[in-house]
Motif scaffolding. Structure first.
Motif, PDB file in Angstrom:
ATOM      1  N   TYR A  28       0.832  -1.209   0.000  1.00  0.00           N
ATOM      2  CA  TYR A  28       0.000   0.000   0.000  1.00  0.00           C
ATOM      3  C   TYR A  28       0.866   1.259   0.000  1.00  0.00           C
ATOM      4  O   TYR A  28       0.589   2.213  -0.731  1.00  0.00           O
ATOM      5  CB  TYR A  28      -0.917   0.000   1.223  1.00  0.00           C
ATOM      6  CG  TYR A  28      -1.864   1.175   1.266  1.00  0.00           C
ATOM      7  CD1 TYR A  28      -3.068   1.130   0.577  1.00  0.00           C
ATOM      8  CD2 TYR A  28      -1.557   2.322   1.979  1.00  0.00           C
ATOM      9  CE1 TYR A  28      -3.942   2.201   0.600  1.00  0.00           C
ATOM     10  CE2 TYR A  28      -2.421   3.398   2.010  1.00  0.00           C
ATOM     11  CZ  TYR A  28      -3.615   3.333   1.322  1.00  0.00           C
ATOM     12  OH  TYR A  28      -4.466   4.397   1.347  1.00  0.00           O
ATOM     13  N   PHE A  29       1.925   1.264   0.805  1.00  0.00           N
ATOM     14  CA  PHE A  29       2.782   2.445   0.920  1.00  0.00           C
ATOM     15  C   PHE A  29       4.005   2.383   0.007  1.00  0.00           C
ATOM     16  O   PHE A  29       4.950   3.151   0.202  1.00  0.00           O
ATOM     17  CB  PHE A  29       3.200   2.662   2.370  1.00  0.00           C
ATOM     18  CG  PHE A  29       2.076   3.169   3.223  1.00  0.00           C
ATOM     19  CD1 PHE A  29       1.608   4.454   3.071  1.00  0.00           C
ATOM     20  CD2 PHE A  29       1.473   2.353   4.161  1.00  0.00           C
ATOM     21  CE1 PHE A  29       0.561   4.934   3.844  1.00  0.00           C
ATOM     22  CE2 PHE A  29       0.435   2.816   4.940  1.00  0.00           C
ATOM     23  CZ  PHE A  29      -0.026   4.111   4.778  1.00  0.00           C
ATOM     24  N   MET A  30       3.998   1.519  -0.990  1.00  0.00           N
ATOM     25  CA  MET A  30       5.115   1.411  -1.927  1.00  0.00           C
ATOM     26  C   MET A  30       5.441   2.738  -2.623  1.00  0.00           C
ATOM     27  O   MET A  30       6.618   3.093  -2.738  1.00  0.00           O
ATOM     28  CB  MET A  30       4.855   0.308  -2.959  1.00  0.00           C
ATOM     29  CG  MET A  30       6.043   0.011  -3.843  1.00  0.00           C
ATOM     30  SD  MET A  30       7.486  -0.564  -2.943  1.00  0.00           S
ATOM     31  CE  MET A  30       6.911  -2.120  -2.328  1.00  0.00           C
ATOM     32  N   PRO A  31       4.453   3.531  -3.094  1.00  0.00           N
ATOM     33  CA  PRO A  31       4.799   4.822  -3.693  1.00  0.00           C
ATOM     34  C   PRO A  31       5.552   5.741  -2.725  1.00  0.00           C
ATOM     35  O   PRO A  31       6.507   6.420  -3.113  1.00  0.00           O
ATOM     36  CB  PRO A  31       3.444   5.417  -4.068  1.00  0.00           C
ATOM     37  CG  PRO A  31       2.558   4.243  -4.270  1.00  0.00           C
ATOM     38  CD  PRO A  31       3.017   3.242  -3.241  1.00  0.00           C
ATOM     39  N   THR A  32       5.156   5.745  -1.462  1.00  0.00           N
ATOM     40  CA  THR A  32       5.849   6.552  -0.467  1.00  0.00           C
ATOM     41  C   THR A  32       7.265   6.051  -0.248  1.00  0.00           C
ATOM     42  O   THR A  32       8.216   6.847  -0.161  1.00  0.00           O
ATOM     43  CB  THR A  32       5.070   6.530   0.868  1.00  0.00           C
ATOM     44  OG1 THR A  32       3.756   7.032   0.638  1.00  0.00           O
ATOM     45  CG2 THR A  32       5.759   7.347   1.925  1.00  0.00           C
ATOM     46  N   ILE A  33       7.441   4.751  -0.174  1.00  0.00           N
ATOM     47  CA  ILE A  33       8.766   4.158   0.018  1.00  0.00           C
ATOM     48  C   ILE A  33       9.673   4.473  -1.161  1.00  0.00           C
ATOM     49  O   ILE A  33      10.836   4.845  -0.990  1.00  0.00           O
ATOM     50  CB  ILE A  33       8.642   2.633   0.247  1.00  0.00           C
ATOM     51  CG1 ILE A  33       7.900   2.354   1.552  1.00  0.00           C
ATOM     52  CG2 ILE A  33      10.000   1.958   0.227  1.00  0.00           C
ATOM     53  CD1 ILE A  33       7.453   0.919   1.716  1.00  0.00           C
ATOM     54  N   VAL A  34       9.136   4.351  -2.376  1.00  0.00           N
ATOM     55  CA  VAL A  34       9.919   4.642  -3.577  1.00  0.00           C
ATOM     56  C   VAL A  34      10.316   6.113  -3.617  1.00  0.00           C
ATOM     57  O   VAL A  34      11.467   6.450  -3.908  1.00  0.00           O
ATOM     58  CB  VAL A  34       9.125   4.242  -4.852  1.00  0.00           C
ATOM     59  CG1 VAL A  34       9.801   4.768  -6.103  1.00  0.00           C
ATOM     60  CG2 VAL A  34       8.968   2.735  -4.920  1.00  0.00           C
ATOM     61  N   ALA A  35       9.381   7.009  -3.301  1.00  0.00           N
ATOM     62  CA  ALA A  35       9.683   8.442  -3.305  1.00  0.00           C
ATOM     63  C   ALA A  35      10.770   8.769  -2.279  1.00  0.00           C
ATOM     64  O   ALA A  35      11.680   9.553  -2.559  1.00  0.00           O
ATOM     65  CB  ALA A  35       8.422   9.246  -3.012  1.00  0.00           C
ATOM     66  N   LYS A  36      10.679   8.171  -1.106  1.00  0.00           N
ATOM     67  CA  LYS A  36      11.679   8.412  -0.061  1.00  0.00           C
ATOM     68  C   LYS A  36      13.047   7.887  -0.482  1.00  0.00           C
ATOM     69  O   LYS A  36      14.057   8.571  -0.286  1.00  0.00           O
ATOM     70  CB  LYS A  36      11.209   7.745   1.229  1.00  0.00           C
ATOM     71  CG  LYS A  36      12.134   7.879   2.378  1.00  0.00           C
ATOM     72  CD  LYS A  36      11.919   9.186   3.084  1.00  0.00           C
ATOM     73  CE  LYS A  36      12.735   9.181   4.362  1.00  0.00           C
ATOM     74  NZ  LYS A  36      13.239  10.479   4.686  1.00  0.00           N
TER      75      LYS A  36
END
Length: 70
Positions: A28-36
């Motif tokens: 679910y939070f993969m986009p946030t992890i990738v952005a970070k």
């Protein structure tokens, strides 16, 4: 005084549920992890959009594409 038998039972079924929860939250939070990880300049905005719209497949995909763009 009665014995309330309060114990923490982390058996096989609970462990499977816990693993599914961790895997689901990670996806679910993969986009946030990738952005970070990419040090994206809009990491905070991506994180907020992911939190609010990530539950829709389209919102999640848009956030992931946005996280990959520099």
């Amino acid at each position: 005084v009665k014995n309330l038998n309060l114990r923490c039972d982390i058996g096989g079924e609970n462990m499977v549920e816990f693993i599914f929860l961790i895997v689901g939250l990670t996806i679910y939070f993969m986009p946030t992890i990738v952005a970070k990880n990419n040090n994206h300049k809009n990491t905070r905005a991506i994180s907020i959009a992911n939190l609010l719209f990530g539950w829709t497949i389209l919102g999640w995909a848009i956030c992931l594409i946005w996280a990959e763009c520099k």
